[in-house]
Design an enzyme around this catalytic site. Structure first.
Site, PDB file in Angstrom:
ATOM      1  N   SER A   1       4.310  13.730   0.987  1.00 62.57           N
ATOM      2  CA  SER A   1       5.328  12.862   1.112  1.00 62.57           C
ATOM      3  C   SER A   1       4.944  11.426   1.209  1.00 62.57           C
ATOM      4  CB  SER A   1       6.302  13.044   2.301  1.00 62.57           C
ATOM      5  OG  SER A   1       7.062  12.214   2.604  1.00 62.57           O
TER       6      SER A   1
ATOM      7  N   HIS B   1      17.481  17.527  -1.988  1.00 65.12           N
ATOM      8  CA  HIS B   1      16.831  16.965  -0.697  1.00 65.12           C
ATOM      9  C   HIS B   1      16.993  18.010   0.459  1.00 65.12           C
ATOM     10  CE1 HIS B   1      14.751  12.988   0.035  1.00 65.12           C
ATOM     11  NE2 HIS B   1      14.753  13.585   1.482  1.00 65.12           N
TER      12      HIS B   1
ATOM     13  N   LYS C   1      12.667  14.129  -8.976  1.00 64.02           N
ATOM     14  CA  LYS C   1      13.097  15.109  -8.220  1.00 64.02           C
ATOM     15  C   LYS C   1      14.556  14.477  -7.501  1.00 64.02           C
ATOM     16  CE  LYS C   1      11.764  16.934  -3.389  1.00 64.02           C
ATOM     17  NZ  LYS C   1      12.514  16.277  -2.388  1.00 64.02           N
TER      18      LYS C   1
ATOM     19  N   THR D   1      11.144  10.663  -6.224  1.00 67.32           N
ATOM     20  CA  THR D   1      12.332  11.176  -5.531  1.00 67.32           C
ATOM     21  C   THR D   1      13.595  10.336  -5.818  1.00 67.32           C
ATOM     22  OG1 THR D   1      11.267  12.548  -3.948  1.00 67.32           O
ATOM     23  CG2 THR D   1      13.478  12.074  -3.402  1.00 67.32           C
TER      24      THR D   1
HETATM   25  C1  FNR Z   1      12.543  16.396   3.059  1.00 66.05           C
HETATM   26  N1  FNR Z   1      12.293  16.424   1.935  1.00 66.05           N
HETATM   27  C2  FNR Z   1      11.668  15.289   1.517  1.00 66.05           C
HETATM   28  N2  FNR Z   1      11.856  14.909   0.226  1.00 66.05           N
HETATM   29  C3  FNR Z   1      11.109  13.893  -0.500  1.00 66.05           C
HETATM   30  O1  FNR Z   1      11.124  13.676  -1.653  1.00 66.05           O
HETATM   31  N3  FNR Z   1      10.522  12.909   0.530  1.00 66.05           N
HETATM   32  C4  FNR Z   1      10.355  13.159   1.739  1.00 66.05           C
HETATM   33  O2  FNR Z   1       9.692  12.268   2.257  1.00 66.05           O
HETATM   34  C5  FNR Z   1      11.116  14.187   2.101  1.00 66.05           C
HETATM   35  N4  FNR Z   1      11.160  14.203   3.756  1.00 66.05           N
HETATM   36  C6  FNR Z   1      11.829  15.515   4.142  1.00 66.05           C
HETATM   37  C7  FNR Z   1      11.579  15.801   5.449  1.00 66.05           C
HETATM   38  C8  FNR Z   1      12.205  17.050   6.124  1.00 66.05           C
HETATM   39  C9  FNR Z   1      12.098  17.168   7.377  1.00 66.05           C
HETATM   40  C10 FNR Z   1      12.798  17.838   5.446  1.00 66.05           C
HETATM   41  C11 FNR Z   1      13.399  19.425   5.900  1.00 66.05           C
HETATM   42  C12 FNR Z   1      12.732  17.789   4.051  1.00 66.05           C
HETATM   43  C13 FNR Z   1      13.099  17.344   1.064  1.00 66.05           C
HETATM   44  C14 FNR Z   1      12.205  18.468   0.404  1.00 66.05           C
HETATM   45  O3  FNR Z   1      11.070  17.840  -0.287  1.00 66.05           O
HETATM   46  C15 FNR Z   1      12.919  19.642  -0.259  1.00 66.05           C
HETATM   47  O4  FNR Z   1      13.747  18.959  -1.232  1.00 66.05           O
HETATM   48  C16 FNR Z   1      13.532  20.319   0.664  1.00 66.05           C
HETATM   49  O5  FNR Z   1      13.077  20.499   1.938  1.00 66.05           O
HETATM   50  C17 FNR Z   1      13.942  21.665   0.245  1.00 66.05           C
HETATM   51  O6  FNR Z   1      14.748  22.506   0.872  1.00 66.05           O
HETATM   52  P1  FNR Z   1      14.244  23.538   1.969  1.00 66.05           P
HETATM   53  O7  FNR Z   1      13.224  24.407   1.455  1.00 66.05           O
HETATM   54  O8  FNR Z   1      13.826  22.841   3.233  1.00 66.05           O
HETATM   55  O9  FNR Z   1      15.542  24.343   2.352  1.00 66.05           O
END
Ligand code: FNR
Length: 362
Positions: free
Chosen positions: A108, A253, A229, A157
Site C-alpha cells: 500500500s 475496497h 483497482k 486505486t
Molecule cells: C484496505 N484496502 C486498501 N486498498 C488500497 O488500494 N490501498 C490501501 O491503502 C488500502 N488500505 C486498506 C486498509 C485496510 C485495513 C483494509 C481492510 C483494506 C483495500 C484492500 O486492498 C482490499 O481491496 C480489501 O481488503 C479486500 O477485501 P477483504 O479481503 O479485506 O475482504
C-alpha cells in the site's frame, strides 16, 4: 476457540483478542451500515460448486502466471494500510510471508514500513499500489521509488476520491499512523475537526479531480505496467482497457468506501464479459476460503487478492501468521480442486459453479 486456528475466521478471532479495539475496528470495519461488508462474504455463500467425479486428481497444480510472474497459487496479497498497527514488524513481515509462500505482494501507498525497507527485506514479486495526491509530484516521486526498488507493477486505486465513512473509526477517534513514506514530503499532521481524523486527513491529501485522462499522465511517468483497482461494472472495465491498463481489479475496497456498492463476486462476470480476455481480471473482497477462490476463478478471475485475512494472520503471529493464512487458503483451494475434479487452475470452468439465479431457474 481452543488450540490453533484452523481457518481464516479463527485467525480473525485471534486478531480481535490481541489488538486494541481501535485498531481491530480499523482493520475489520467497513463503511456506514456495513451492508457491502456483509454482502462481500454472503454473496459467495449463495454460489454452489458443481463437482465432477471420477477425474484423476492424484496431482493438483495450483500454480499460475500473473502478468508474466509465475506464482504458486492464484493469490495476491491486497495492498492495505498500516500493518505496523497490527504487528511491530509491519509490511516487512507481510512481505516475508508472501515470499515464503511464493505469492505476489501488493504494498500500500499508506504502508507503515517504507518502500525501501520492504524491498530490501524481501524477494517476493511486489506490486506497488498508489493513490494520486493533490501534490502530484509526491505521487510521481513514489512511483519512481517503487520503480527503482524493483516493484513490478503499479496498482492505481481509483475508488477513493475521498475516504468512505467508517463509523467505528469516528467513534473510536481513530488516530492516524505514521506515513513514513511521505516524511519530509507532505505534512503528516493530523486534523481532527471533520469527524474521523483519517477521513479529514485523506480529504486534505487525495486528489478528487482524478479522472480517466489522468491514466495517460500516469503512463507518461512510468514504464511499469498499470493495473486499475476499484472496477465494479463492464462500462468502467472497457474505459480502463481503452486507457491502456494491463489488468483490472474488481474491488469495492473491502467495503470501506461506498456502502451499498455490489458484492464484488456478484459483478465479476459482467466485468469479465466486457473485458473479453484482453487483460487479466483480478478480484478482491470477502475471500475467506479456498472455495471462494475457486468460485472467483470459475467466474473468470485470473487470481484473487486477499486483504483482511493477511492482516489477521499478521496481528496474531507476525510473519508466521501471514504464512499460515496463505497456506491455509492454498490448502483449502487444493482440496476444493481435488473434490471438484480440477487438476489445474485452467481446469476450473464456468460450469463448475452455479449462481443463485441459475439454481432458481433449474
Ligand atoms: C484496505 N484496502 C486498501 N486498498 C488500497 O488500494 N490501498 C490501501 O491503502 C488500502 N488500505 C486498506 C486498509 C485496510 C485495513 C483494509 C481492510 C483494506 C483495500 C484492500 O486492498 C482490499 O481491496 C480489501 O481488503 C479486500 O477485501 P477483504 O479481503 O479485506 O475482504
Amino acid at each position: 476457540m481452543a488450540g490453533e486456528p484452523v481457518n481464516v475466521n479463527e485467525f480473525q478471532e485471534l486478531a480481535r483478542k490481541v489488538l486494541p479495539k481501535m485498531y481491530y475496528d480499523f482493520f475489520a470495519g467497513g463503511a456506514e451500515d456495513e451492508y457491502t461488508l456483509k454482502e462481500n462474504i454472503e454473496a459467495f455463500h449463495r454460489i454452489t460448486i458443481q463437482p465432477r467425479i471420477l477425474v484423476d486428481v492424484s496431482r493438483i497444480d495450483m500454480s499460475t502466471v500473473i502478468l508474466g510472474h509465475k506464482t504458486s497459487a492464484p493469490i495476491i496479497l491486497a495492498p492495505s494500510a498500516a500493518h505496523q498497527l497490527a504487528h511491530p514488524e509491519g509490511e516487512v513481515a507481510t512481505a516475508g510471508g508472501a515470499a515464503a509462500c511464493n505469492v505476489i505482494m501488493g504494498l500500500s501507498f499508506m504502508s507503515t514500513c517504507t518502500v525501501e525497507e520492504v524491498a530490501s527485506s524481501c524477494n517476493a514479486v511486489r506490486f506497488f499500489q498508489i493513490y494520486v495526491f493533490k501534490r502530484r509530484d509526491v505521487t510521481e516521486f513514489m512511483v519512481r521509488r517503487a520503480e527503482s526498488n524493483g516493484f513490478r507493477a503499479i496498482i492505481l486505486t481509483a475508488d477513493t476520491p475521498r475516504l468512505g465513512r467508517r463509523e467505528a473509526d469516528i467513534k473510536n477517534k481513530m488516530i492516524s499512523f505514521r506515513l513514513r513514506n511521505f516524511e519530509g514530503l507532505i505534512s503528516t499532521d493530523v486534523v481532527s475537526d471533520k469527524g474521523s481524523n483519517l477521513a479529514a486527513y485523506a480529504e486534505e491529501i487525495l486528489d478528487p479531480s482524478l479522472c480517466w485522462k489522468d491514466i495517460a499522465w500516469l503512463k507518461s511517468i512510468t514504464k511499469l505496467p498499470i493495473l486499475i483497482k476499484g472496477v465494479l461494472n463492464g462500462e468502467d472495465a472497457m474505459k480502463a482497457i481503452e486507457a491502456g491498463v494491463v489488468g483490472i481489479i474488481v474491488s469495492n475496497h473491502g467495503a470501506r468506501q461506498l456502502d451499498y456498492s455490489p458484492a464484488t463476486i456478484s459483478v465479476l462476470e459482467e466485468v469479465v464479459q466486457a473485458v473479453q480476455g484482453k487483460v487479466p481480471v483480478l478480484l478482491d473482497g470477502g475471500i475467506r476460503r479456498g472455495t471462494d477462490i475457486f468460485k472467483a476463478l470459475a467466474l473468470g478471475a485470473k487470481a484473487v487478492m486477499i486483504g483482511r485475512p493477511v492482516i489477521y494472520g499478521l496481528a496474531a503471529k507476525g510473519e508466521s501468521g501471514v504464512k499460515q493464512v496463505i497456506e491455509m487458503l492454498k490448502n483449502e483451494l487444493e482440496l476444493t480442486m481435488a473434490l471438484a475434479g480440477c487438476c489445474t487452475v485452467d481446469d476450473i470452468t464456468r460450469s463448475h459453479v452455479k449462481t443463485e439465479k441459475e439454481r432458481f431457474l433449474c
